[in-house]
Design an enzyme around this catalytic site. Structure first.
Site, PDB file in Angstrom:
ATOM      1  N   HIS A  88       0.660  -1.102  -0.001  1.00 50.12           N
ATOM      2  CA  HIS A  88      -0.038   0.026  -0.051  1.00 50.12           C
ATOM      3  C   HIS A  88       0.966   1.137  -0.156  1.00 50.12           C
ATOM      4  O   HIS A  88       1.268   1.829   1.254  1.00 50.12           O
ATOM      5  CB  HIS A  88      -0.991  -0.032   1.096  1.00 50.12           C
ATOM      6  CG  HIS A  88      -1.942   1.003   1.081  1.00 50.12           C
ATOM      7  ND1 HIS A  88      -3.300   0.602   1.337  1.00 50.12           N
ATOM      8  CD2 HIS A  88      -1.840   2.200   0.417  1.00 50.12           C
ATOM      9  CE1 HIS A  88      -4.041   1.852   1.211  1.00 50.12           C
ATOM     10  NE2 HIS A  88      -3.189   2.811   0.642  1.00 50.12           N
TER      11      HIS A  88
ATOM     12  N   ASP B  57       0.503   2.525   3.698  1.00 50.34           N
ATOM     13  CA  ASP B  57      -0.251   3.578   3.243  1.00 50.34           C
ATOM     14  C   ASP B  57       0.615   4.922   2.982  1.00 50.34           C
ATOM     15  O   ASP B  57       0.317   5.861   3.287  1.00 50.34           O
ATOM     16  CB  ASP B  57      -1.257   4.050   4.090  1.00 50.34           C
ATOM     17  CG  ASP B  57      -2.498   4.806   3.513  1.00 50.34           C
ATOM     18  OD1 ASP B  57      -2.232   5.127   2.461  1.00 50.34           O
ATOM     19  OD2 ASP B  57      -3.578   4.967   4.099  1.00 50.34           O
TER      20      ASP B  57
HETATM   21 ZN   LIG Z   1      -7.162   4.482   1.735  1.00 47.88          ZN
END
Ligand SMILES: [Zn+2]
Lengths: 318, 441
Positions: free
Chosen positions: B80, B323
């Site tokens: 991610h 992320d």
């Molecule tokens: Zn997201």
């Protein structure tokens, strides 16, 4: 120095960002000084030279008439040089940043900044980036410390010892900086604090602040010594928060009829501006229990006190 | 934006070609695929593993890394990442982002599609693939599920899958229409790729932090945990109905974890990831008003962090992924309400795991490594068994106990927005090897 003022005592705080974390001694000193200024405001010569040569800028990034006028009045009564800067918060998103704007103004040699801003914590950014003394005139739904101080001053004029007295904040608690600062201040003074309004306007876990939540206004009216009626933001809520202003008024609007069950000496406060006919009825807003115009005068006196006491730190705030 | 540190241009690749013959000596191999840990040397010839055995003799002309006291693992994988190219190169680009990745021990990553233009067709996908060649880090660009990530019209998924898409994601946006989600899951079944879901119900008023006692005291607008879990509950229902493959991204709330726990008991094809910041920090950090703690999903409460720790241990959470969301300082250095969501992650994924999971014994080192090596590769249908003869050497060498101070100015990312600035972390990556290239910290 005006000889009507005694020796200046020092606050422990260097800036006024919020009531949370303040000690009772500081609040006591501000209240005591506010009373002195109120006495001066009652004399023909309302002006003192306490802030002569000091420059204060009022930066208002949100609409405000009352708070801004009150601060400006306080600054002028103290003989400060006053600069006003108004812009919408949204302009900050597009144009110059807050820090750049503030640094530019500070470069013109200012000493104190009074700011109203839509974002909680915006004042901390100023404090971290400027040398000036920072006073919070409202940051989002976070804090509005001078409002809490003027409310406290107004209440104490009638109830000198708040210990064990019940104060109820009515209305939109979730979006209210006034509620937050009031809760912190009232708890410091030992009051029992209660919040009342529709459940959708109560923020999550508010009980953890040590307040009681009550939905029934009639019950709250019965057990309260003081009620502080918060403004309903007309444009904001109708929808998922409550069905209609009509229903709000019927169940949470303060009316004389509902007040019939109150203690004889109940005090009614409202930070203004009022929506008559919504959160407060005409006959209450103009009635015997309200101290709303006292709040306005106390607002000037207490803001004078805050400006005056904090000015002791000019040049050494960091 | 940071362009240089110590005269190093951050937009230039920081790796070197690996020596023709490279011998890693005296280290401990930790193979999370085989779940084995043993003392061994590794000989690499022309970037390929030639031999894994004890006491390999260094031949003439052979470069040697003395890995005494160090672990040798399969290269880490971060499924991610936001590389920001094309469109937001002032925050990061493919080279700077992969520099950050390899300095965090990451040899493979999945990049999200929320670039400008959005990666929603073959041509942009191929363009990014061609820009990501010749790097140490293998970049897998994940295309969007729907055109412009608007949640309405499906992207040309068959063609994208044929051109190397390992999965699809509208990350940044939750897919609001249940019908679109059902269609995407059914369609993706044809090529066996998962849909990576950013679980968020956007019908809640936009907020900037978690809804909790902290948001109450701070007077901040909030995002309730159920904005996430409602979407997860729905997608579990859809996944069961169409027998689809769903991977939930950046799970942050205990409610979400419980839903996934139940779905896994049913043996649905559901997996999920957690970010290092969600297993390390709570929303109490927002009290500093620092925008380093503004991310979406937001930091939650200690209860949520505890539930995440347990779910990591129980295998309910399969993957740790960062992320990684770089933003230039001029965007972050503003009022909390106005700052964009997102924090850096690549360079602190490993050390945050060691510091907040392995050291406090929430996970064993082996369990932790599984979640950053084997599991993400399995979910994306990549080969998870890397430490074997004949395979391209894709290796990370680290010292588990080495202490270091996270300093935003020293990170290889072009951006500064780490939520671990000034924290002391344990675990330092020393060498990263992949694709015939080597990075030395
Ligand atoms: Zn997201």
């Amino acid at each position: 120095m005006d000889d009507r003022l005694g020796d200046k005592q020092l606050l422990k705080i260097k800036h006024l960002l919020g009531i949370k974390g303040m000690c009772k001694e500081d609040l006591d000193l501000i209240l005591k000084t506010s009373v002195s200024f109120k006495q001066i405001l009652d004399t023909p010569n309302k002006k003192v030279a306490a802030l002569k040569g000091i420059t204060v800028v009022n930066m208002f990034f949100e609409n405000s008439t009352r708070t801004k006028i009150s601060f400006e009045m306080a600054e002028k009564r103290l003989s400060a040089d006053v600069l006003n800067f108004a812009a919408s918060s949204s302009s900050l998103k597009k144009g110059e940043t807050l820090i750049d704007t503030a640094k530019n103004i500070e470069a013109m040699k200012i000493d104190m900044v009074v700011m109203r801003h839509s974002t909680p914590g915006a004042h901390k950014m100023l404090m971290d980036n400027l040398d000036s003394i920072i006073i919070n005139a409202g940051d989002g739904a976070h804090e509005h410390p001078t409002q809490a101080i003027l409310d406290l001053m107004t209440i104490v004029e009638h109830i000198p010892d708040l210990k064990g007295k019940r104060v109820t904040l009515v209305g939109d608690i979730v979006h209210s900086r006034v509620a937050m600062s009031n809760i912190h201040a009232l708890k410091i003074f030992g009051a029992k604090v209660q919040v009342c309004g529709p459940s959708t306007l109560m923020p999550r876990d508010i009980e953890k602040m040590g307040v009681e939540v009550i939905y029934d206004l009639n019950e709250a009216i019965e057990n309260s010594d003081v009620m502080n009626i918060l403004r309903i933001q007309l444009e904001r809520h109708v929808g998922a928060s409550f069905p209609s202003l009509r229903e709000y008024h019927n169940y949470w609007g303060i009316t004389n009829e509902k007040l019939a069950r109150a203690k004889n000496d109940i005090l009614i406060l409202h930070p203004g501006p009022m929506n008559r006919g919504v959160e407060i009825d005409d006959d209450v807003a103009d009635g015997d229990h309200q101290v709303i115009l006292d709040q306005v005068l106390n607002g000037v006196a207490s803001r004078m006190a805050v400006l005056y006491l904090l000015s002791a730190n000019i040049g050494g705030a960091k | 934006m940071k362009k240089m540190i110590n005269n190093i241009n951050l937009s230039e690749p920081l790796f070197k070609p690996v020596a023709k013959k490279l011998l890693i000596k005296n280290g401990t191999v930790i193979d999370a695929y085989a779940e084995k840990e043993f003392e061994s040397d590794i000989l690499i010839i022309n970037g390929v593993i030639e031999k894994i055995a004890q006491s390999i003799k260094a031949e003439k002309g052979c470069e040697v890394i003395d890995a005494k006291g160090m672990y040798i693992s399969a290269g880490f994988f971060d499924m991610h990442v936001h590389l920001r190219e094309p469109g937001y190169e002032q925050a990061e680009n493919i080279v700077s982002g992969t520099n950050a990745a390899m300095s965090g021990g990451i040899t493979g990553l999945a990049a999200m599609a929320n670039t400008t233009p959005c990666v929603d067709n073959k041509f942009i996908l191929k363009d990014i693939q061609s820009r990501s060649k010749e790097l140490l880090v293998t970049v897998h660009q994940i295309p969007a599920v729907t055109i412009k990530r608007e949640g309405k019209v499906l992207a040309e998924m068959t063609e994208l899958a044929e051109n190397g898409a390992l999965a699809f994601s509208d990350d940044g946006n939750g897919i609001q229409s249940s019908e679109t989600m059902k269609g995407a899951l059914e369609y993706a079944k044809m090529f066996g790729t998962p849909i990576l879901v950013h679980p968020e119900d956007h019908s809640f008023t936009e907020g900037v932090m978690n809804e909790s006692f902290t948001s109450t005291e701070l007077g901040m607008s909030y995002i309730p945990a159920i904005a996430e879990s409602i979407n997860i509950a729905r997608d579990i229902e859809i996944a069961r109905y169409v027998d689809g493959k769903v991977h939930f991204q950046h799970v942050s709330a205990k409610e979400s974890v419980e839903l996934i726990r139940k779905a896994k008991k049913e043996k649905l094809k559901i997996t999920c990831e957690v970010t290092p910041h969600h297993f390390s920090l709570t929303d109490d950090k927002v009290r500093t008003f620092s925008t380093d703690y503004k991310m979406n999903p937001p930091l939650r409460t200690q209860e949520d962090v505890d539930a995440i720790h347990k779910a990591l241990k129980d295998g309910i959470i399969d993957v740790i992924a960062t992320d990684h969301a770089p933003h230039p300082s001029e965007k972050k250095n503003v009022e909390f309400d106005f700052a964009p969501f997102g924090v850096l992650g690549l360079e602190t994924m490993f050390s945050a795991g060691i510091t907040y999971l392995v050291k406090p014994k929430k996970l064993s080192l082996m369990e932790f490594l599984k979640k950053i090596t084997v599991n993400p590769r399995k979910i994306l249908n990549l080969e998870p068994d890397l430490l074997k003869k004949g395979r391209t050497a894709e290796i990370t060498i680290f010292d588990q106990n080495k202490k270091w101070k996270v300093d935003r100015r020293k990170l290889k990312s072009l951006s500064l927005n780490t939520c671990f600035h000034d924290d002391t972390h344990y675990g330092k990556v020393l060498y990263t090897i992949n694709n015939g290239k080597i990075f030395k910290a």
